[in-house]
Design an enzyme around this catalytic site. Structure first.
Site, PDB file in Angstrom:
ATOM      1  N   SER B 222       0.977  -1.200   0.061  1.00 56.53           N
ATOM      2  CA  SER B 222      -0.181   0.044   0.034  1.00 56.53           C
ATOM      3  C   SER B 222       0.844   1.382   0.007  1.00 56.53           C
ATOM      4  CB  SER B 222      -0.766  -0.052   1.264  1.00 56.53           C
ATOM      5  OG  SER B 222      -0.023   0.012   2.324  1.00 56.53           O
ATOM      6  N   ARG B 226       0.395   3.263  -3.156  1.00 60.67           N
ATOM      7  CA  ARG B 226      -0.365   4.669  -3.049  1.00 60.67           C
ATOM      8  C   ARG B 226       0.508   5.831  -3.798  1.00 60.67           C
ATOM      9  NH1 ARG B 226       0.075   4.587   1.921  1.00 60.67           N
ATOM     10  NH2 ARG B 226      -1.804   3.951   2.487  1.00 60.67           N
ATOM     11  N   ASN B 230      -1.032   7.754  -7.183  1.00 62.89           N
ATOM     12  CA  ASN B 230      -1.168   9.166  -7.214  1.00 62.89           C
ATOM     13  C   ASN B 230      -0.307   9.960  -8.019  1.00 62.89           C
ATOM     14  OD1 ASN B 230      -3.057  10.369  -4.704  1.00 62.89           O
ATOM     15  ND2 ASN B 230      -1.851   8.555  -3.709  1.00 62.89           N
TER      16      ASN B 230
END
Lengths: 156, 292
Positions: B222, B226, B230
């Site tokens: 994660s 992440r 993004n």
């Protein structure tokens, strides 16, 4: 998403940069910051202390000034007292001296009076004897009546 | 751009392809029609070649930019560290100290153990990831076009849009997590944590192990995905807006306006993502240090 050797390359870079940062970047910067913090807090403490010192010094100066004033007043008072004392003493001595002179004069006068009385007495007795001699002429023996005459003279 | 007049798809694909140096397998037919008799290491021309290289490849652009930006961080901060003094700081020193102080405060708030590695680690991650994300703000066409002119076919300048890079850092963090968990709690303590939580009964060991392992492995993935997601999405939006430039003057101007707006918004995103990566790293390491 192509996962390939780039992954391992990145891990190696990651480790290298982190180690470099831990060894050569973080400690000196942190040390400088901590030292500056300490410097500033020391400076503030010193300023605090200085202002406290100043206050103390001012208080002390005031105290000393007050003490000096009190001392001066005391000295003046003492001096005044002493002056009065000296004046009194002088007065006393003058009085005593006067008294002494007075008594001396009195006793001198007394002595003179006595001496004059003595002289007078002797003279009176001589005059009386001479008068009696003249009155009584030969009838009266001086030696015989000298006792009576002396008695007379003493009664004068 | 790949051709003289690329289609929109080609344009987008070109912007999303890394400069890949890898091993083409034997028997592969290249774009120009030649068939390789034996495997060879080469620069990939096109994403199909890159795919064919599979795992035996490097993203040269990602590695170079990532290394270069990391180097900038190291040299800049090292220069300040060398001349750091407790006297009145200069502008650069002040700037660096603000960042150091910011990171240090965050680490102090979140990490309660004693470990000299964590704060420098957080600083490195924060600044390095920020710099990598910052590349996103360079207009999307500038560097690829420039490199094209110099004969380099592809150039992706934002390393954090490459999952290799973000997962590489996340794996680095993961290794540290495991290392410190075992160092602080011991092998027994670490195994116990994996097997006896959340249900403290021998019967539940398989359930616990499954849940804890999933939780443990989810952390680095994660973390890495992440950041990648993004940044990739942000880059994609820049590229999509850039496509508007080819649709006439009105759309071009409108696109320019959108680029500016998105870039301004993106300043927030890149800072936030760098910050999140740092915070999560510290939190994960803090969890590894907690002794139950």
């Amino acid at each position: 998403m192509n996962i390939n050797y780039t992954l391992f390359g990145q891990i190696i870079f990651f480790v290298a940069f982190v180690l470099f940062c831990m060894k050569y970047v973080w400690p000196p910067i942190k040390a400088a910051m901590t030292e500056r913090e300490k410097k500033i807090s020391d400076g503030l403490a010193a300023a605090d202390r200085a202002s406290k010192d100043l206050e103390l010094a001012q208080k002390k100066a005031m105290d000393e000034l007050r003490e000096a004033k009190a001392q001066a007043a005391e000295l003046i008072e003492q001096a005044n007292k002493r002056a009065n004392q000296i004046v009194d003493e002088a007065k006393e001595t003058a009085r005593q001296e006067g008294e002494r002179l007075l008594t001396a004069a009195k006793s001198e006068i007394e002595q003179e009076k006595n001496r004059v009385k003595e002289e007078l007495r002797a003279e009176v007795s001589a005059v009386a004897i001479a008068g009696a001699e003249k009155i009584l002429a030969a009838e009266i023996d001086a030696g015989k009546h000298s006792e009576l005459l002396d008695q007379l003279a003493a009664e004068i | 751009m790949a051709g003289e007049n690329p289609t929109t798809t080609e344009y987008i694909q070109h912007h999303l392809t890394n400069l890949t140096f890898g091993e083409l397998p034997a028997g592969y037919m290249r774009d120009d029609g030649t068939v390789l008799t034996e495997s060879m290491w080469t620069i990939a021309h096109g994403s199909s070649e890159a795919t064919a290289m599979g795992f035996n490849a490097f993203h040269v652009d990602s590695l170079a930019w990532s290394f270069g930006l990391g180097l900038i961080f190291c040299l800049l901060f090292r220069a300040v560290a060398k001349s750091a003094s407790s006297d009145v700081p200069g502008k650069l020193q002040n700037f660096v100290e603000i960042i150091v102080e910011f990171v240090d405060n965050n680490v102090k708030d979140m990490f309660h153990g004693r470990n000299p590695l964590v704060a420098p680690l957080a600083l490195t991650i924060f600044v390095w990831v920020f710099l990598m994300n910052l590349m996103d703000l360079i207009p999307v066409d500038v560097v690829p076009e420039l490199m094209m002119a110099l004969g380099v076919p592809y150039q992706k300048i934002v390393p954090s849009t490459d999952p290799n890079v973000t997962l590489g850092m996340a794996l680095g963090v993961f290794i540290l997590m495991i290392y410190y968990a075992i160092k602080i709690k011991g092998v027994g303590g670490f195994v116990k944590e994996l097997t006896l939580h959340p249900f403290n009964h021998p019967v539940f060991i398989p359930v616990n192990l499954f849940m804890e392992l999933v939780g443990l492995l989810a952390k680095p993935f994660s973390l890495g995905l992440r950041l990648f997601g993004n940044m990739y999405a942000g880059e994609m939006i820049f590229i999509l807006i850039a496509v508007m430039y080819s649709a006439g003057l009105f759309f071009g101007l409108f696109g320019g306006l959108l680029q500016v707006g998105w870039a301004i918004f993106h300043i927030l995103v890149i800072t936030l993502q760098a910050f999140i990566f740092m915070v999560l790293t510290v939190v994960y390491l803090s969890m590894s240090h907690e002794d139950h």
